[in-house]
Design an enzyme around this catalytic site. Structure first.
Site, mmCIF file in Angstrom:
data_model
loop_
_atom_site.group_PDB
_atom_site.id
_atom_site.type_symbol
_atom_site.label_atom_id
_atom_site.label_comp_id
_atom_site.label_asym_id
_atom_site.label_seq_id
_atom_site.Cartn_x
_atom_site.Cartn_y
_atom_site.Cartn_z
ATOM 1 C CD GLU A 55 1.743 -10.507 4.514
ATOM 2 O OE1 GLU A 55 2.760 -10.468 3.916
ATOM 3 O OE2 GLU A 55 0.805 -9.700 4.882
ATOM 4 C CE1 TYR A 138 5.710 -6.939 4.894
ATOM 5 C CE2 TYR A 138 5.439 -8.921 4.345
ATOM 6 C CZ TYR A 138 5.156 -7.798 4.497
ATOM 7 O OH TYR A 138 3.904 -7.568 4.027
ATOM 8 C CG ASP A 156 5.036 -4.210 1.467
ATOM 9 O OD1 ASP A 156 5.290 -2.875 1.646
ATOM 10 O OD2 ASP A 156 4.123 -4.556 1.131
#
Length: 365
Positions: A55, A138, A156
């Protein structure tokens, strides 16, 4: 031209998370950091370290660009404690080419907090994760859902696009982000939330694409208000981007007669923080020359061009060959056998490539 914002339309049918999960079970993308749906069903759990690493690397970077870096990092540092014990310079060199180097600095900070304050184990909640360095809303939601099956909502760019089309939302980004988050939250299930998070991102990446979405293959087509309205290709709307300014600067490529290169470590804060690169000037509208060593300089005929997130950069490249006894005012010489241009950040490699494609400096200053 009519620029009025269209009010969102409710889908005819509420999108069914179960239908998306059924699609994902058949069409999930294979990723080196992902535990696929079949393996998860058989009790294999994702490694939070690999989820976190992926990520961070995927922020503002494509899957295709990340894969080789991810595999190299996790082979060299297979656990978060291994990464925490690594030398800063080694990690920054391994990151070179991925860009957005603050991510690499935060990667090390986060790994060391996990080692020192959490016993080498990732927190398993959103609140615990978001308290770590370099982890925002996020990323915390993604790790919590994918690694720990928490019912957290990921949003996203792919998910924003899916939500804007499902609800025919014409409010432009970035103002629409809170609205799109509410749509996404309403659909996040309690059952298999980790698979669902990856499913909705896969849907946006492979079916609900920015251009020419494959609506005929979409498991949510009949629940999509934009498909019914014929507006899917126009969404999500985006506010006009500001024009990027152009900055200028000088870069100095100095080679000693024994083949050593003069390099300088940039300050920890700011662009390319902590990275090794060529000594240079400040970057701005009218930069002043700042040679790092006394030399007879030759200016290359072409500039090194690079684009950062907020500006374009044009570097005038100056080169020189210096004798062994010449000491630099700043920076340090790195022996030829220890120098690898692949360890440099992209903009610095562009500077080097200009020199390697031209005549090398051949006369001493």
């Amino acid at each position: 031209m009519n620029t009025a914002i269209k009010a969102p339309s409710a889908p005819r049918e509420r999108p069914d998370p179960a239908a998306l999960l059924e699609w994902y079970d058949r069409h999930a993308r294979a990723m080196p950091w992902r535990v696929g749906p079949k393996s998860r069903a058989n009790g294999v759990r994702p490694d939070p370290y690999r989820v976190w690493m992926s990520e961070i690397m995927l922020q503002q970077t494509t899957v295709a660009a990340v894969k080789s870096f991810f595999e190299a990092f996790t082979a060299r540092w297979p656990t978060v404690s291994d990464l925490a014990d690594a030398e800063d310079a080694d990690v920054m060199a391994a990151w070179a080419g991925l860009g957005y180097y603050a991510r690499a600095r935060n990667l090390l900070k986060c790994a060391r907090v996990i080692r020192d304050e959490h016993g080498g184990t990732f927190p398993d909640t959103y609140d615990g994760l978001i308290a770590l360095p370099g982890i925002g809303p996020y990323t915390a939601a993604a790790i919590a859902s994918i690694a720990f099956d928490r019912a957290e909502t990921v949003l996203d760019g792919n998910v924003e696009r899916v939500m804007a089309r499902l609800y025919d939302e014409h409010m432009p980004l970035p103002a629409a982000k809170p609205v799109l988050m509410e749509y996404a939250k309403a659909l996040t299930p309690q059952v298999r939330p980790g698979c669902y998070a990856q499913a909705v991102m896969d849907l946006g990446a492979t079916i609900c694409t920015p251009r020419n979405p494959a609506c005929g293959l979409c498991p949510w087509r009949r629940s999509c208000a934009a498909w019914e309205a014929g507006t899917a290709k126009d969404l999500p709307r985006k506010s006009p981007k500001k024009r990027k300014p152009t900055r200028h600067g000088f870069a100095y490529l100095v080679r000693r007669v024994d083949g050593a290169w003069l390099l300088e470590q940039r300050p920890d804060s700011g662009l390319l923080g902590g990275m090794l690169g060529w000594p240079g000037s400040e970057w701005g509208d009218d930069p002043q020359e700042a040679p790092p060593i006394k030399a007879e300089w030759r200016t290359l005929p072409a500039e090194a061009l690079h684009t950062f997130t907020h500006f374009h950069l044009r570097l005038t490249v100056k080169t020189a060959l210096v004798p062994m006894e010449r000491a630099p005012a700043r920076g340090m010489f790195v022996e030829a056998e220890r120098f690898d241009p692949e360890d440099l950040p992209t903009v610095m490699r562009k500077v080097y490539n200009l020199l390697s494609g031209s005549e090398k400096p051949t006369s001493l200053a």
